[in-house]
Design an enzyme around this catalytic site. Structure first.
Site, PDB file in Angstrom:
ATOM      1  CD  GLN A  60      -2.816   1.315   2.379  1.00  0.00           C
ATOM      2  OE1 GLN A  60      -3.358   2.365   2.634  1.00  0.00           O
ATOM      3  NE2 GLN A  60      -3.009   0.256   3.143  1.00  0.00           N
ATOM      4  N   GLY A 291      -8.806  23.032  20.841  1.00  0.00           N
ATOM      5  CA  GLY A 291      -9.067  23.957  21.939  1.00  0.00           C
ATOM      6  C   GLY A 291     -10.514  24.416  21.979  1.00  0.00           C
TER       7      GLY A 291
HETATM    8  N1  COA Z   1      11.920 -10.188  -9.002  1.00  0.00           N
HETATM    9  C1  COA Z   1      12.566 -10.966  -8.113  1.00  0.00           C
HETATM   10  N2  COA Z   1      12.457 -10.828  -6.784  1.00  0.00           N
HETATM   11  C2  COA Z   1      11.633  -9.873  -6.338  1.00  0.00           C
HETATM   12  C3  COA Z   1      10.921  -9.019  -7.198  1.00  0.00           C
HETATM   13  C4  COA Z   1      11.092  -9.210  -8.591  1.00  0.00           C
HETATM   14  N3  COA Z   1      10.464  -8.459  -9.478  1.00  0.00           N
HETATM   15  N4  COA Z   1      10.192  -8.175  -6.455  1.00  0.00           N
HETATM   16  C5  COA Z   1      10.432  -8.487  -5.166  1.00  0.00           C
HETATM   17  N5  COA Z   1      11.303  -9.498  -5.095  1.00  0.00           N
HETATM   18  C6  COA Z   1      11.846 -10.117  -3.893  1.00  0.00           C
HETATM   19  C7  COA Z   1      12.710  -9.189  -3.094  1.00  0.00           C
HETATM   20  O1  COA Z   1      13.976  -9.054  -3.681  1.00  0.00           O
HETATM   21  C8  COA Z   1      12.749  -9.901  -1.760  1.00  0.00           C
HETATM   22  O2  COA Z   1      13.716 -10.943  -1.803  1.00  0.00           O
HETATM   23  P1  COA Z   1      14.903 -11.116  -0.703  1.00  0.00           P
HETATM   24  O3  COA Z   1      14.233 -11.065   0.638  1.00  0.00           O
HETATM   25  O4  COA Z   1      15.454 -12.434  -1.070  1.00  0.00           O
HETATM   26  O5  COA Z   1      15.843 -10.003  -0.858  1.00  0.00           O
HETATM   27  C9  COA Z   1      11.391 -10.584  -1.706  1.00  0.00           C
HETATM   28  O6  COA Z   1      10.828 -10.438  -3.004  1.00  0.00           O
HETATM   29  C10 COA Z   1      10.414 -10.051  -0.701  1.00  0.00           C
HETATM   30  O7  COA Z   1      10.438  -8.637  -0.593  1.00  0.00           O
HETATM   31  P2  COA Z   1       9.997  -7.961   0.784  1.00  0.00           P
HETATM   32  O8  COA Z   1       9.995  -6.500   0.628  1.00  0.00           O
HETATM   33  O9  COA Z   1      10.852  -8.500   1.886  1.00  0.00           O
HETATM   34  O10 COA Z   1       8.491  -8.465   0.925  1.00  0.00           O
HETATM   35  P3  COA Z   1       7.756  -9.105   2.191  1.00  0.00           P
HETATM   36  O11 COA Z   1       6.435  -9.533   1.683  1.00  0.00           O
HETATM   37  O12 COA Z   1       8.562 -10.114   2.880  1.00  0.00           O
HETATM   38  O13 COA Z   1       7.587  -7.867   3.202  1.00  0.00           O
HETATM   39  C11 COA Z   1       6.860  -5.651   3.800  1.00  0.00           C
HETATM   40  C12 COA Z   1       6.581  -6.913   2.974  1.00  0.00           C
HETATM   41  C13 COA Z   1       5.819  -4.647   3.393  1.00  0.00           C
HETATM   42  C14 COA Z   1       6.727  -5.956   5.281  1.00  0.00           C
HETATM   43  C15 COA Z   1       8.276  -5.142   3.507  1.00  0.00           C
HETATM   44  O14 COA Z   1       8.428  -4.985   2.127  1.00  0.00           O
HETATM   45  C16 COA Z   1       8.598  -3.846   4.223  1.00  0.00           C
HETATM   46  O15 COA Z   1       8.873  -3.786   5.417  1.00  0.00           O
HETATM   47  N6  COA Z   1       8.610  -2.737   3.460  1.00  0.00           N
HETATM   48  C17 COA Z   1       8.946  -1.429   3.960  1.00  0.00           C
HETATM   49  C18 COA Z   1       7.851  -0.848   4.807  1.00  0.00           C
HETATM   50  C19 COA Z   1       6.544  -0.788   4.092  1.00  0.00           C
HETATM   51  O16 COA Z   1       6.428  -0.233   3.024  1.00  0.00           O
HETATM   52  N7  COA Z   1       5.511  -1.317   4.752  1.00  0.00           N
HETATM   53  C20 COA Z   1       4.155  -1.115   4.371  1.00  0.00           C
HETATM   54  C21 COA Z   1       3.720  -1.910   3.261  1.00  0.00           C
HETATM   55  S1  COA Z   1       2.121  -1.350   2.826  1.00  0.00           S
END
Ligand code: COA
Length: 469
Positions: A60, A291
């Protein structure tokens, strides 16, 4: 007297000089800006026309940011993992097999390309995109972008003008490596501890101030970086931590934290009720933060309609009008009610009396009656009422979009209206819908090159057998 040839050419040179000086002066006056456009307003492109975004966002917070940039006219190229895409495509699905509203409402005005960012050919395509885009936006978990090989150094070497914008949960510090979602940010940013009723637990709000709020902050940072780049010619890193974004929105509560040192917070109803304050800002229920005492009151129909309520502010300048409306004209002069300080200890009873009146009217009747005499009130609108509200449709704040897979859906258009940059809300893209178009038109890949990248498997989901192997 007729001028000699020499004189004539001198006069010509002098007048040329004057014109040059004049235009230099004008240019200085215009701060280097071009002549004002003579095209009709709304017909000279959009605010971010010509800006290309490499959108590496998901869920999001990041998608909110890039959608806003798209609304303003940027060309947003969303990079998604082949075969999977943004996880929200399949989350909270309401139509079988189709992109969810979670995805479609956050990814309008974008193009989608699928690239495996860890595949060598995928990296090649990404590098080419980095060279042609102005901004890379991402909200991966901390370190994920680096693990893809897309370090700041790598990006900056390829394109020193590139702005790299990130959402993370926390800024540098003890929690910087944590993955963070909406409600975590609301809690860590001071919103939850100050939301809810004094006697109840902390509450998160329905408005997504952690995700969408941070996306909005990031969009602002990106536009500022683009502006600075016009002067410096170079890109920069833009970071918005969700904790920081929430705190920025909750800044009045940090104000109150500091005020607590010098005495109780008189505008909180607990002050009037004689309940002592602790060391930290308490939850203030529905107290108005400005306030001016306010509260949510029942209206006609509250017994069956959970949204038959109105927010009512007893603003001091209209106290007389309030007294007249609720049938208590004597309160205008009664020293126990006539002044704001006198009213503070009695707010509960005063609001109960006002509520006796509001309960005889619908929230819209209260709105009509009060607005005529400048009493600030706000109906509690349900999402159903908002979805059906004609004025929001008329202004383009709520927009109906058609989608080839799922049919018509409602989305929130651009909340910012500009007279010379008119937003046209477009549906969200299907997964990889624009892959070929981007390779060909944006990157200028020839047919053979496109085939090479495609055959490498960098743009498509791994085959089932390969997966199993
Ligand atoms: N091709 C290959 N790999 C891809 C890719 C693509 N096009 N797009 C994503 N990936 C991979 C990433 O490289 C990552 O791999 P790695 O962990 O081996 O490096 C993996 O997908 C997962 O990415 P990640 O961001 O860790 O996703 P998640 O689902 O585990 O975590 C969040 C989700 C939101 C918790 C995390 O992204 C986060 O903390 N983001 C920052 C804060 C944020 O925006 N939070 C609110 C979200 S609404």
């Amino acid at each position: 007297m007729a001028k000699s040839k020499k004189q004539k050419s001198r006069t010509k040179a002098a007048s040329k000089k004057v014109v040059k000086l004049k235009s230099k002066k004008l240019a200085a006056k215009a701060n280097g800006l071009p002549k004002p456009s003579s095209k009709p307003y709304g017909k000279d492109g959009k605010a971010l026309t010509g800006v290309r975004i490499l959108d590496f966002t998901h869920v999001q917070s990041g998608p909110t940011c890039t959608q806003l940039l798209g609304y303003m006219g940027a060309d947003v190229i969303k990079v998604e993992r082949p075969g999977v895409g943004d996880i929200t495509r399949t989350q909270l699905r309401d139509v079988k097999g189709q992109d969810s509203l979670y995805f479609t409402m956050l990814n309008g005005n974008k193009r989608s390309i699928t690239i495996d960012s860890k595949h060598p050919q995928g990296k090649r395509v990404l590098d080419a995109l980095i060279k042609t885009c102005d901004v890379l936006v991402e909200n991966f978990a901390p370190g994920a972008l680096d693990r893809m090989g897309l370090t700041w150094e790598h990006i900056h070497k390829l394109n020193p003008r590139m702005i790299v914008a990130s959402v993370k949960g926390f800024g540098p510090g003890p929690y910087e490596d944590c993955k963070v979602y909406e409600n975590v940010a609301q809690c860590a940013g001071g919103s939850a501890s100050t939301t809810g009723f004094r006697e109840g637990p902390p509450l998160v709000t329905g408005a997504q101030i952690g995700d969408s709020g941070t996306g909005l902050h990031l969009a602002w940072g990106i536009v500022c970086a683009l502006y600075q780049r016009m002067r410096t010619g170079r890109g920069q890193k833009v970071l918005c931590a969700m904790q920081d974004g929430v705190l920025n929105l909750a800044r009045v509560k940090l104000r109150d934290q500091q005020r607590l040192k010098v005495g109780p917070l008189s505008e909180y109803s607990q002050f009037g009720e004689g309940v002592p304050f602790g060391k930290a800002v308490p939850r203030a229920g529905n107290d108005s933060g400005g306030g001016q005492p306010g509260w949510i009151l029942k209206c006609k129909g509250w017994e069956s309609d959970p949204d038959a309520y109105i927010y009512f502010i007893t603003q001091a300048p209209v106290w007389g009008e309030i007294c007249d409306l609720i049938g208590k004209p004597q309160w205008k002069t009664d020293p126990d009610y006539a002044t704001p300080p006198a009213r503070l200890p009695k707010l509960k009873q005063i609001f109960a009396t006002i509520e006796e009146w509001t309960m005889t009217k619908t929230k819209f009747e209260v709105m009509d009656i009060c607005n005529k005499v400048d009493i600030p009130v706000g109906p509690i609108l349900s999402m159903k009422e908002i979805a059906e509200e004609k004025s929001l449709r008329d202004t383009g704040t709520v927009v109906e979009v058609d989608h080839p897979g799922r049919g018509k859906y409602l989305t929130v258009g651009n909340p910012v209206k500009m007279s010379d940059s008119i937003t046209e809300v477009e549906r969200s893209p299907l997964l990889g819908e624009h892959t070929d178009e981007i390779l060909k038109d944006v990157l200028g890949f020839k047919a053979a090159e496109i085939a090479e990248v495609k055959n490498s498997g960098a743009l498509s989901a791994p085959k089932k057998e390969e997966k199993a192997a």
